[in-house]
Motif scaffolding. Structure first.
Motif, PDB file in Angstrom:
ATOM      1  N   LYS A 157       0.821  -1.213   0.000  1.00  0.00           N
ATOM      2  CA  LYS A 157       0.000   0.000   0.000  1.00  0.00           C
ATOM      3  C   LYS A 157       0.855   1.262   0.000  1.00  0.00           C
ATOM      4  CE  LYS A 157      -3.484  -2.771   0.319  1.00  0.00           C
ATOM      5  NZ  LYS A 157      -2.730  -4.025   0.432  1.00  0.00           N
ATOM      6  N   TYR A 158       1.956   1.230   0.728  1.00  0.00           N
ATOM      7  CA  TYR A 158       2.855   2.394   0.742  1.00  0.00           C
ATOM      8  C   TYR A 158       3.370   2.681  -0.668  1.00  0.00           C
ATOM      9  CZ  TYR A 158       7.207   4.997   1.422  1.00  0.00           C
ATOM     10  OH  TYR A 158       8.218   5.914   1.331  1.00  0.00           O
ATOM     11  N   ASN A 159       3.873   1.643  -1.339  1.00  0.00           N
ATOM     12  CA  ASN A 159       4.407   1.828  -2.685  1.00  0.00           C
ATOM     13  C   ASN A 159       3.337   2.327  -3.641  1.00  0.00           C
ATOM     14  OD1 ASN A 159       6.616   0.739  -1.471  1.00  0.00           O
ATOM     15  ND2 ASN A 159       6.796  -1.034  -2.803  1.00  0.00           N
ATOM     16  N   MET A 160       2.168   1.736  -3.553  1.00  0.00           N
ATOM     17  CA  MET A 160       1.122   2.053  -4.515  1.00  0.00           C
ATOM     18  C   MET A 160       0.640   3.491  -4.371  1.00  0.00           C
ATOM     19  SD  MET A 160      -2.423  -0.010  -5.198  1.00  0.00           S
ATOM     20  CE  MET A 160      -2.870   0.113  -3.452  1.00  0.00           C
ATOM     21  N   PHE A 161       0.268   3.899  -3.168  1.00  0.00           N
ATOM     22  CA  PHE A 161      -0.315   5.235  -2.998  1.00  0.00           C
ATOM     23  C   PHE A 161       0.730   6.328  -3.161  1.00  0.00           C
ATOM     24  CE2 PHE A 161      -3.674   2.753  -0.995  1.00  0.00           C
ATOM     25  CZ  PHE A 161      -4.799   3.361  -1.520  1.00  0.00           C
ATOM     26  N   LEU A 162       1.936   6.115  -2.645  1.00  0.00           N
ATOM     27  CA  LEU A 162       2.961   7.148  -2.792  1.00  0.00           C
ATOM     28  C   LEU A 162       3.363   7.312  -4.251  1.00  0.00           C
ATOM     29  CD1 LEU A 162       4.749   9.133  -1.260  1.00  0.00           C
ATOM     30  CD2 LEU A 162       6.478   7.342  -1.060  1.00  0.00           C
ATOM     31  N   ALA A 163       3.505   6.215  -4.971  1.00  0.00           N
ATOM     32  CA  ALA A 163       3.877   6.311  -6.383  1.00  0.00           C
ATOM     33  C   ALA A 163       2.752   6.907  -7.216  1.00  0.00           C
ATOM     34  CB  ALA A 163       4.255   4.928  -6.914  1.00  0.00           C
ATOM     35  N   GLN A 164       1.499   6.511  -6.933  1.00  0.00           N
ATOM     36  CA  GLN A 164       0.372   7.056  -7.693  1.00  0.00           C
ATOM     37  C   GLN A 164       0.268   8.571  -7.516  1.00  0.00           C
ATOM     38  OE1 GLN A 164      -2.263   5.656  -9.544  1.00  0.00           O
ATOM     39  NE2 GLN A 164      -1.487   3.559  -9.553  1.00  0.00           N
ATOM     40  N   ILE A 165       0.358   9.034  -6.284  1.00  0.00           N
ATOM     41  CA  ILE A 165       0.220  10.471  -6.027  1.00  0.00           C
ATOM     42  C   ILE A 165       1.427  11.244  -6.562  1.00  0.00           C
ATOM     43  CG2 ILE A 165       0.059  12.203  -4.199  1.00  0.00           C
ATOM     44  CD1 ILE A 165      -1.474  10.123  -2.546  1.00  0.00           C
ATOM     45  N   GLY A 166       2.629  10.747  -6.282  1.00  0.00           N
ATOM     46  CA  GLY A 166       3.829  11.465  -6.695  1.00  0.00           C
ATOM     47  C   GLY A 166       3.996  11.529  -8.199  1.00  0.00           C
ATOM     48  N   CYS A 167       3.807  10.411  -8.892  1.00  0.00           N
ATOM     49  CA  CYS A 167       3.987  10.404 -10.351  1.00  0.00           C
ATOM     50  C   CYS A 167       2.919  11.228 -11.053  1.00  0.00           C
ATOM     51  CB  CYS A 167       3.981   8.966 -10.862  1.00  0.00           C
ATOM     52  SG  CYS A 167       5.382   7.977 -10.306  1.00  0.00           S
ATOM     53  N   ALA A 168       1.687  11.187 -10.547  1.00  0.00           N
ATOM     54  CA  ALA A 168       0.640  12.018 -11.149  1.00  0.00           C
ATOM     55  C   ALA A 168       0.958  13.502 -10.992  1.00  0.00           C
ATOM     56  CB  ALA A 168      -0.706  11.689 -10.515  1.00  0.00           C
ATOM     57  N   ALA A 169       1.443  13.893  -9.829  1.00  0.00           N
ATOM     58  CA  ALA A 169       1.824  15.295  -9.628  1.00  0.00           C
ATOM     59  C   ALA A 169       2.992  15.690 -10.520  1.00  0.00           C
ATOM     60  CB  ALA A 169       2.176  15.526  -8.155  1.00  0.00           C
ATOM     61  N   ILE A 170       3.923  14.783 -10.731  1.00  0.00           N
ATOM     62  CA  ILE A 170       5.045  15.071 -11.631  1.00  0.00           C
ATOM     63  C   ILE A 170       4.547  15.311 -13.055  1.00  0.00           C
ATOM     64  CG2 ILE A 170       7.058  14.004 -12.725  1.00  0.00           C
ATOM     65  CD1 ILE A 170       7.684  12.722 -10.023  1.00  0.00           C
ATOM     66  N   GLY A 171       3.537  14.544 -13.478  1.00  0.00           N
ATOM     67  CA  GLY A 171       2.974  14.775 -14.807  1.00  0.00           C
ATOM     68  C   GLY A 171       2.350  16.151 -14.944  1.00  0.00           C
ATOM     69  N   VAL A 172       1.679  16.609 -13.892  1.00  0.00           N
ATOM     70  CA  VAL A 172       1.074  17.940 -13.934  1.00  0.00           C
ATOM     71  C   VAL A 172       2.153  19.020 -14.027  1.00  0.00           C
ATOM     72  CG1 VAL A 172      -0.368  19.567 -12.662  1.00  0.00           C
ATOM     73  CG2 VAL A 172      -0.941  17.123 -12.654  1.00  0.00           C
ATOM     74  N   VAL A 173       3.210  18.874 -13.259  1.00  0.00           N
ATOM     75  CA  VAL A 173       4.293  19.864 -13.277  1.00  0.00           C
ATOM     76  C   VAL A 173       4.993  19.879 -14.635  1.00  0.00           C
ATOM     77  CG1 VAL A 173       6.510  20.483 -12.254  1.00  0.00           C
ATOM     78  CG2 VAL A 173       4.618  19.744 -10.787  1.00  0.00           C
ATOM     79  N   ALA A 174       5.247  18.693 -15.198  1.00  0.00           N
ATOM     80  CA  ALA A 174       5.921  18.629 -16.495  1.00  0.00           C
ATOM     81  C   ALA A 174       5.064  19.240 -17.592  1.00  0.00           C
ATOM     82  CB  ALA A 174       6.251  17.176 -16.831  1.00  0.00           C
ATOM     83  N   PHE A 175       3.762  19.009 -17.547  1.00  0.00           N
ATOM     84  CA  PHE A 175       2.880  19.615 -18.557  1.00  0.00           C
ATOM     85  C   PHE A 175       2.829  21.128 -18.407  1.00  0.00           C
ATOM     86  CE2 PHE A 175      -1.352  21.122 -19.783  1.00  0.00           C
ATOM     87  CZ  PHE A 175      -1.384  20.726 -21.110  1.00  0.00           C
ATOM     88  N   ALA A 177       5.196  23.013 -17.264  1.00  0.00           N
ATOM     89  CA  ALA A 177       6.491  23.610 -17.612  1.00  0.00           C
ATOM     90  C   ALA A 177       6.805  23.515 -19.098  1.00  0.00           C
ATOM     91  CB  ALA A 177       7.596  22.927 -16.804  1.00  0.00           C
ATOM     92  N   PHE A 178       6.469  22.408 -19.737  1.00  0.00           N
ATOM     93  CA  PHE A 178       6.899  22.173 -21.122  1.00  0.00           C
ATOM     94  C   PHE A 178       5.742  22.067 -22.113  1.00  0.00           C
ATOM     95  CE2 PHE A 178      10.029  20.196 -18.277  1.00  0.00           C
ATOM     96  CZ  PHE A 178      11.158  20.924 -18.620  1.00  0.00           C
ATOM     97  N   GLY A 179       4.504  21.993 -21.614  1.00  0.00           N
ATOM     98  CA  GLY A 179       3.383  21.848 -22.516  1.00  0.00           C
ATOM     99  C   GLY A 179       3.311  20.439 -23.091  1.00  0.00           C
ATOM    100  N   PRO A 180       2.356  20.184 -23.978  1.00  0.00           N
ATOM    101  CA  PRO A 180       2.266  18.854 -24.575  1.00  0.00           C
ATOM    102  C   PRO A 180       3.417  18.612 -25.557  1.00  0.00           C
ATOM    103  CG  PRO A 180       0.694  20.336 -25.608  1.00  0.00           C
ATOM    104  CD  PRO A 180       1.321  21.099 -24.486  1.00  0.00           C
ATOM    105  N   GLY A 181       3.868  17.398 -25.617  1.00  0.00           N
ATOM    106  CA  GLY A 181       4.956  17.079 -26.543  1.00  0.00           C
ATOM    107  C   GLY A 181       5.913  16.069 -25.959  1.00  0.00           C
ATOM    108  N   TRP A 182       6.933  15.734 -26.772  1.00  0.00           N
ATOM    109  CA  TRP A 182       7.877  14.671 -26.391  1.00  0.00           C
ATOM    110  C   TRP A 182       8.738  15.089 -25.211  1.00  0.00           C
ATOM    111  CZ3 TRP A 182      13.057  15.627 -26.297  1.00  0.00           C
ATOM    112  CH2 TRP A 182      13.516  16.760 -26.976  1.00  0.00           C
ATOM    113  N   LEU A 183       9.075  16.370 -25.098  1.00  0.00           N
ATOM    114  CA  LEU A 183       9.943  16.804 -24.010  1.00  0.00           C
ATOM    115  C   LEU A 183       9.252  16.638 -22.659  1.00  0.00           C
ATOM    116  CD1 LEU A 183      12.609  18.024 -23.103  1.00  0.00           C
ATOM    117  CD2 LEU A 183      11.621  20.303 -23.458  1.00  0.00           C
ATOM    118  N   ALA A 184       7.991  17.011 -22.586  1.00  0.00           N
ATOM    119  CA  ALA A 184       7.239  16.865 -21.336  1.00  0.00           C
ATOM    120  C   ALA A 184       7.101  15.391 -20.964  1.00  0.00           C
ATOM    121  CB  ALA A 184       5.864  17.509 -21.474  1.00  0.00           C
TER     122      ALA A 184
END
Length: 254
Positions: A157-175, A177-184
């Motif tokens: 449960k620790y791995n699942m919830f921490l990874a789900q929340i953290g990786c989703a937030a990283i996607g929002v930040v990358a979008f 900062a860089f917008g849609p595209g290969w770099l993001a």
């Protein structure tokens, strides 16, 4: 009174063999002796006939080889980065094959996955006016991990919830900062993997959440709420279903 000469007893018959063997071993350098033992390399053996070449190279470039040996040790100690040393990984797991397969081992995980997608699909119908979709593709991989291998590290449960929340937030930040595209996408995926390694939260399905946000226009309006919906919120339902499936497998075997 005359004295009788005393002759020393003759040496054992194998004494000269011992001396020859010990002198031969002493004449070899420690590097030569250490190189005689066989080693594994990509699943194959390096045999004893190569020890002379190795010992000569060690005598010519001792500093370089000692440095190379230290680097190899560091890489091998990385754990998850080491590849299998033989072709055994291409074969079925002997332990799994030897374990008898029951019908309940097939029925209950499949029933849990069906119930999960049915419940999430019903929630989609309720939340569709708000533009929220719960039955997203990464949750299929999460269901497979939770129902098939509930004791795996990725199912914690620790791995699942921490990874789900953290990786989703990283996607929002990358979008943002860089917008849609290969770099993001590239930055988001690399940062998500680095995050899971640093946080000791190994959960591979979470790595697809940043890519899904960047490429899915229907998720952009959620912004940082995307860190909780649909990933983390749907995982709560999947964890409840996992408990039911594990209970049914342990108590209703057929």
């Amino acid at each position: 009174m005359g004295t009788v000469p005393v002759r020393p007893p003759p040496p054992p018959a194998d004494l000269h063999l011992r001396r020859n063997a010990s002198s031969t071993m002493a004449s070899r350098s420690p590097a030569m002796v250490a190189a005689v033992s066989s080693r594994h390399f990509l699943g194959f053996f390096t045999y004893n006939r190569c020890f002379k070449f190795k010992s000569l190279s060690q005598m010519r470039y001792p500093a370089f080889l000692s440095r190379r040996r230290r680097v190899t040790t560091v890489v091998a100690s990385a754990g998850n980065l080491t590849a299998p040393s033989s072709w055994e990984s291409w074969k079925p797991d002997k332990t799994a094959v030897a374990t008898p397969l029951l019908l309940s081992d097939v029925i209950w995980p499949a029933a849990g996955a069906f119930a999960a997608m049915a419940i999430l699909g019903r929630i989609d119908q309720i939340l569709s006016p708000k533009g929220i979709s719960m039955s997203v593709a990464p949750l299929g991989a999460v269901s497979a991990i939770l129902f098939i291998t509930p004791s795996a590290p990725a199912a914690r449960k620790y791995n699942m919830f921490l990874a789900q929340i953290g990786c989703a937030a990283i996607g929002v930040v990358a979008f943002s900062a860089f917008g849609p595209g290969w770099l993001a996408r590239s930055v988001a995926l690399a940062a998500s993997i680095a995050f899971m390694v640093i946080a000791r939260a190994n959960h591979p399905p979470a790595a697809s959440l940043p890519l899904m946000f960047i490429d899915g226009a229907k998720f952009h309006h959620l912004y940082f709420w995307y860190a909780l919906v649909p990933g983390a919120a749907a995982c709560v339902i999947l964890c409840l279903l996992q408990s039911i499936v594990c209970y049914m497998k342990d108590n209703l075997k057929f």
